[in-house]
Scaffold this motif. Sequence first.
Motif, mmCIF file in Angstrom:
data_model
loop_
_atom_site.group_PDB
_atom_site.id
_atom_site.type_symbol
_atom_site.label_atom_id
_atom_site.label_comp_id
_atom_site.label_asym_id
_atom_site.label_seq_id
_atom_site.Cartn_x
_atom_site.Cartn_y
_atom_site.Cartn_z
ATOM 1 N N UNK A 1 0.831 -1.201 0.000
ATOM 2 C CA UNK A 1 0.000 0.000 0.000
ATOM 3 C C UNK A 1 0.874 1.264 0.000
ATOM 4 N N UNK A 2 1.906 1.280 0.845
ATOM 5 C CA UNK A 2 2.807 2.434 0.932
ATOM 6 C C UNK A 2 3.556 2.657 -0.381
ATOM 7 N N UNK A 3 3.924 1.552 -1.042
ATOM 8 C CA UNK A 3 4.645 1.687 -2.311
ATOM 9 C C UNK A 3 3.758 2.323 -3.380
ATOM 10 N N UNK A 4 2.478 1.924 -3.414
ATOM 11 C CA UNK A 4 1.551 2.477 -4.419
ATOM 12 C C UNK A 4 1.244 3.944 -4.111
ATOM 13 N N UNK A 5 1.019 4.258 -2.832
ATOM 14 C CA UNK A 5 0.745 5.647 -2.431
ATOM 15 C C UNK A 5 1.940 6.539 -2.773
ATOM 16 N N UNK A 6 3.137 6.076 -2.425
ATOM 17 C CA UNK A 6 4.343 6.851 -2.714
ATOM 18 C C UNK A 6 4.512 7.102 -4.204
ATOM 19 N N UNK A 7 4.248 6.065 -5.006
ATOM 20 C CA UNK A 7 4.351 6.209 -6.453
ATOM 21 C C UNK A 7 3.339 7.207 -6.995
ATOM 22 N N UNK B 1 8.603 -1.210 -2.681
ATOM 23 C CA UNK B 1 8.289 -2.288 -3.622
ATOM 24 C C UNK B 1 9.322 -3.410 -3.523
ATOM 25 N N UNK B 2 10.591 -3.022 -3.396
ATOM 26 C CA UNK B 2 11.667 -4.017 -3.258
ATOM 27 C C UNK B 2 11.570 -4.734 -1.913
ATOM 28 N N UNK B 3 11.260 -3.978 -0.849
ATOM 29 C CA UNK B 3 11.129 -4.562 0.483
ATOM 30 C C UNK B 3 10.008 -5.583 0.524
ATOM 31 N N UNK B 4 8.898 -5.272 -0.140
ATOM 32 C CA UNK B 4 7.770 -6.212 -0.188
ATOM 33 C C UNK B 4 8.168 -7.511 -0.863
ATOM 34 N N UNK B 5 8.938 -7.414 -1.950
ATOM 35 C CA UNK B 5 9.398 -8.605 -2.675
ATOM 36 C C UNK B 5 10.275 -9.488 -1.793
ATOM 37 N N UNK B 6 11.230 -8.857 -1.090
ATOM 38 C CA UNK B 6 12.139 -9.609 -0.223
ATOM 39 C C UNK B 6 11.389 -10.197 0.966
ATOM 40 N N UNK B 7 10.529 -9.398 1.592
ATOM 41 C CA UNK B 7 9.758 -9.867 2.748
ATOM 42 C C UNK B 7 8.830 -11.015 2.378
ATOM 43 N N UNK B 8 8.273 -10.939 1.185
ATOM 44 C CA UNK B 8 7.382 -12.006 0.731
ATOM 45 C C UNK B 8 8.120 -13.335 0.699
#
Length: 306
Positions: free
Chosen positions: A86-92, A167-174
Motif C-alpha cells: 500500500x505504501x509503495x503504491x501511495x508513494x508512487x 516495492x523491493x522490500x515487499x518482494x524480499x519480505x514475501x
Amino acid sequence: MKVTGRIFTIGLISAWYSSNIGVLLLNKYLLSNYGFRYPIFLTFCHMTACSILSYIAILWLKVVPMQTIRSRVQFVKISSLGLIFCLSVVGGNISLRYLPVSFNQAVGATTPFFTAVFAYLMTLKREGWITYITLIPVVTGVMIASGGEPSFHLFGFIMCIGATAARALKTVLQGVLLSSEGEKLNSMNLLLYMAPVAVAFLLPTALIMEEDVVGITIALARNDVRILWYLIFNSALAYLVNLTNFLVTKHTSALTLQVLGNAKGAVAVVVSILIFRNPVSVTGMLGYSLTVIGVILYSEAKKRGK
C-alpha cells in the motif's frame, strides 16, 4: 495449436503493456493535468477495485484455485505485506503529482538495487561480485538523470525513491515471511488478501490527510461526470496490471517478464513524453539509458549466478 498459443501469449503481453502504461499515464493525468490532487484516495480506489475484482476472479470465475489462510500468524504476515504494498503504491502516486512519468520510470528502474540491499540486510544473502558491480550503472544513471531533469522536484523524488524501496522490500519480505510450503500463495491470492488490508488502512488515512475528499469528489462529479468514469476505469486498470502480470509469468517465464519489463519502462517514457510533452534533456535521457543498461546487466548476472 502453436499459432493459437502464440497469438494468445502476444495478446496477454499486449494487455500487460497497455494496462501498465495506461494506469501510469492516467494516474499522471488525474493527479497533475486534471487537478485531482488526492493520491491517497486514488490509491484507495485502486485497492477497492483489486479487492472486489480479486474476489470475482478467484471465487466466481475460478481464474486460479482459491488458497486459504491457515493461521493467524500467516494473516499477520500477509497484512504486513499489504501495508508495505500500500505504501509503495501511495508513494508512487504522490510522486506523479510532482515528477514527469519519464523521470518516475528512471527512478523506478533502481528496484534491483534496493532488492539486493534488503536481501543482504534481511537474509545475509550475498550475490556474486559481478552482480553488485552491475548495480553501479543502475544508481549512477539515476544520479545523472536527476542532475539533468528539467522538472526535478525534491519531495516528488523522495516519494518516488520511497515507493521503489517499499516495492523491493515487499518482494524480499514475501520470500522471507511466506517461505514455507504451507504459507506460499500465488500473486493473485496474495492480492486477494492484501488489498482489503490496504483498503482498511487507506480509507481513514485519506479522510484524515485529504480533508473532505469524498465531498470534493462528489462535487467534481456533479460538474464533470467524467471524473467518475476516469476513477472507475483507472481502478479497473490497476487490477488488470496485477492479473496480466500473473498470466504473462504463468504462460512465459519470470525471466521473460523481467526482459519485457525493462522494455516496458522505455516504452512508457517515450509515450509519456509524446502525450504530456514534458521537457527532457540529453543528460537525463543518457542517465535513464545507463540505468536500463545496468538493469539488463544485473538480470543477466543474476541468471548466470543461478
